[in-house]
Motif scaffolding. Structure first.
Motif, mmCIF file in Angstrom:
data_model
loop_
_atom_site.group_PDB
_atom_site.id
_atom_site.type_symbol
_atom_site.label_atom_id
_atom_site.label_comp_id
_atom_site.label_asym_id
_atom_site.label_seq_id
_atom_site.Cartn_x
_atom_site.Cartn_y
_atom_site.Cartn_z
ATOM 1 N N ARG A 103 0.829 -1.213 0.000
ATOM 2 C CA ARG A 103 0.000 0.000 0.000
ATOM 3 C C ARG A 103 0.860 1.259 0.000
ATOM 4 N NH1 ARG A 103 -5.297 1.012 2.057
ATOM 5 N NH2 ARG A 103 -5.592 3.227 2.494
ATOM 6 N N GLN A 104 1.868 1.286 0.851
ATOM 7 C CA GLN A 104 2.711 2.472 0.958
ATOM 8 C C GLN A 104 3.532 2.706 -0.304
ATOM 9 O OE1 GLN A 104 2.367 4.776 3.235
ATOM 10 N NE2 GLN A 104 0.748 3.486 4.099
ATOM 11 N N ILE A 105 3.984 1.626 -0.938
ATOM 12 C CA ILE A 105 4.713 1.781 -2.209
ATOM 13 C C ILE A 105 3.812 2.412 -3.258
ATOM 14 C CG2 ILE A 105 5.691 0.493 -4.165
ATOM 15 C CD1 ILE A 105 6.924 -1.429 -2.128
ATOM 16 N N LEU A 106 2.583 1.933 -3.367
ATOM 17 C CA LEU A 106 1.658 2.477 -4.360
ATOM 18 C C LEU A 106 1.361 3.952 -4.093
ATOM 19 C CD1 LEU A 106 -0.842 -0.525 -4.612
ATOM 20 C CD2 LEU A 106 0.939 0.103 -6.250
ATOM 21 N N ILE A 107 1.073 4.282 -2.839
ATOM 22 C CA ILE A 107 0.738 5.660 -2.478
ATOM 23 C C ILE A 107 1.901 6.605 -2.765
ATOM 24 C CG2 ILE A 107 0.323 7.171 -0.491
ATOM 25 C CD1 ILE A 107 -2.162 5.745 -1.467
ATOM 26 N N SER A 108 3.118 6.127 -2.553
ATOM 27 C CA SER A 108 4.292 6.990 -2.732
ATOM 28 C C SER A 108 4.799 7.007 -4.167
ATOM 29 C CB SER A 108 5.417 6.542 -1.791
ATOM 30 O OG SER A 108 5.830 5.222 -2.096
ATOM 31 N N SER A 109 4.215 6.191 -5.043
ATOM 32 C CA SER A 109 4.677 6.101 -6.436
ATOM 33 C C SER A 109 3.697 6.813 -7.367
ATOM 34 C CB SER A 109 4.826 4.630 -6.838
ATOM 35 O OG SER A 109 5.729 3.963 -5.989
#
Length: 516
Positions: A479-485
């Motif tokens: 989730r955090q990777i997607l939000i930050s990408s």
């Protein structure tokens, strides 16, 4: 503030869950927004045990159901209950996990008496044995336009700086999928895409990553999908009529049809289109490409069909079980392009299913991830900050939609609860400004909707798990990777909606360049 900025804490989720339960307990429901003459109840532990024993005894003796709990039995009689069964069927080898999350406490009750459903709900809510009583709400596919096709005869497209660039895979209609690599080829704005060509240099998808498609049935025989369709190997190689893998479902070789409660899937355009965006087969010289469709036939992520819509029957009355089925059978990403008919509508059983998937998906030997991620379309009502569930529910990643020039798609919901943006297209004026993907009977079509934006995020999520997956990789990390990408586009291209559609446009190349 968008919900992704809030810490994912069990205590917060519990508080929200309880608050909503109390807030809407007195909501009245109209006939057109519920399945008639059916409700769900969540019982206390002791009551659920006696109810299960009563159902077992009735089946064995071919007699009436009697739990031995007078208030419950009297209420069953008053409404002339014709069927009482678990919302989440007995799960065999997964039963212990189901009990851990209280899924065994949920029962579906069908009744014959012509009472107003609001009256029936109140009857059960007044019982000490009942924790929750709720209607089964109607669901809707988050829309799309009629089929529209456009022939392709271009073998090259142009890169974003205008110089010729060979197509990285040989799928002939890839040049029409502007949402993957936008050079302005459909009259759009170059760069309004998910940067997929750049991402494919790093990862194309792996078959140990399973995405459950909770939607209409996937056309599992589509020539551009079948190599990437998930198969239950135990049932495929097992005995017909036997639950070979002891998961509670018989002969579920390709998934499960929750509209008919059978293993027979009914191909559906919407579900097939969504599946194609996630994982149509790449480099097969046919049709379109999928985001995580692999570098060659059969090397992409696997698509599990959890059918809840069908053009032949009414939508399923048990979407909650469909979400849980994905978690129990190997999916780590749950793709959902559906919602309720209005704001402030939700089902506690569906929330319990989302919690279960978030925490229990991927917990098997050889899994590429620990826990799972549930992704939902934000909806097509062009509403600001209305409470559209399930997308608004905290653990869910909610996806809004833009057109090919980077502006909010005219239909997309938006607001503080939306997490992320993806291309969903607009076909209202020009067909090929929509999202191109697979449809039934070896066909292809341009559709529009947050339904089409959502699988872009699910596809990128599948690429991320393919690249970084390990026993230590978690759903929260994904989730955090997607939000930050993401790239913030609205502040420049659509100031009216800046900060209201999520953190930014998902970029697959950024997601795969992270350290994982």
């Amino acid at each position: 503030m968008s919900k992704h900025y809030k810490p994912f804490l069990a205590g917060f989720i519990f508080f929200t869950h309880a608050f909503l339960c109390g807030s809407f307990a007195q909501t009245r429901f109209s006939k057109d927004e519920v399945h008639e003459k059916i409700i769900r109840v969540k019982l206390t532990e002791a009551s659920a045990m006696k109810t299960a024993n009563g159902i077992s005894s009735a089946r064995r003796l071919n007699g009436p159901i009697s739990t031995g709990i007078e208030p419950l039995d009297q209420t069953f009689k008053q409404i002339k209950a014709s069927e009482i069964k678990r919302v989440f069927p007995y799960a065999g080898k997964h039963e212990a996990k189901h009990r851990k999350y209280g899924l065994h406490l949920w029962y579906s009750i069908k009744y014959q008496e012509g009472k107003d459903i609001n009256e029936v709900l109140q009857m059960f809510r007044s019982l000490d044995q009942v924790v929750v009583a709720e209607p089964v709400l109607q669901k809707q596919i988050i829309g799309y336009n009629k089929d529209a096709m456009k022939p392709a005869n271009i073998s090259q497209i142009y890169s974003k700086n205008g110089s010729a660039q060979p197509v990285p895979v040989n799928d002939p209609r890839l040049n029409e999928q502007w949402h993957y690599h936008n050079t302005g080829q459909s009259g759009g704005l170059a760069g309004i895409d998910i940067d997929l060509f750049e991402a494919w240099a790093l990862e194309t998808g792996k078959p140990n990553v399973v995405v459950s498609i909770v939607d209409g049935g996937i056309d599992i025989n589509h020539e551009d999908l079948k190599a990437n369709v998930w198969h239950n190997q135990a049932e495929l190689n097992g005995t017909p009529g036997v639950d070979d893998d002891y998961n509670g479902y018989v002969d579920d070789i390709d998934g499960w049809n929750f509209t008919t409660q059978s293993a027979q899937l009914t191909p559906d355009n919407h579900g097939t289109h969504v599946a194609g965006t996630v994982g149509a087969v790449n480099n097969n010289g046919i049709g379109v490409a999928g985001i995580a469709g692999g570098g060659a036939p059969g090397t992409g992520v696997k698509l599990m069909s959890c059918q809840v819509f069908s053009h032949q029957t009414r939508p399923a009355d048990n979407f909650a079980a469909a979400i849980v089925y994905g978690a129990d059978n190997g999916a780590v990403i749950s793709q959902n392009s559906w919602g309720y008919g209005g704001p402030d509508r939700f089902e506690e059983a569906v929330k319990d299913a989302i919690d279960y998937f978030t925490n229990e998906a991927g917990n098997y030997e050889g899994s590429p991830m620990r826990g799972g991620l549930v992704i939902f379309a934000a909806g097509n009502d062009d509403e600001y900050n209305t409470n559209r569930y399930p997308g608004k529910y905290e653990p869910v990643l909610a996806v809004s939609s833009i057109g090919h020039k980077g502006k909010k798609a005219y239909y997309s919901n938006y607001g503080d609860w939306v997490d992320i943006i993806a291309p969903g297209g607009e076909t209202i004026n020009v067909t090929h400004e929509g999202v191109l993907s697979t449809t039934i009977n070896n066909s292809y079509a341009f559709y529009q909707g947050t339904s089409m934006a959502c699988p872009h995020v699910s596809g990128v999520a599948a690429l991320v798990v393919s690249k970084f997956g390990s026993p230590n990789f978690t759903g929260e990390m994904l989730r955090q990777i997607l939000i930050s990408s993401t790239v913030d586009i609205n502040d420049k291209l659509d100031e009216q909606h800046a900060g209201k559609m999520g953190v930014g446009l998902i970029k697959a190349s950024l997601a795969l360049q992270t350290s994982g």
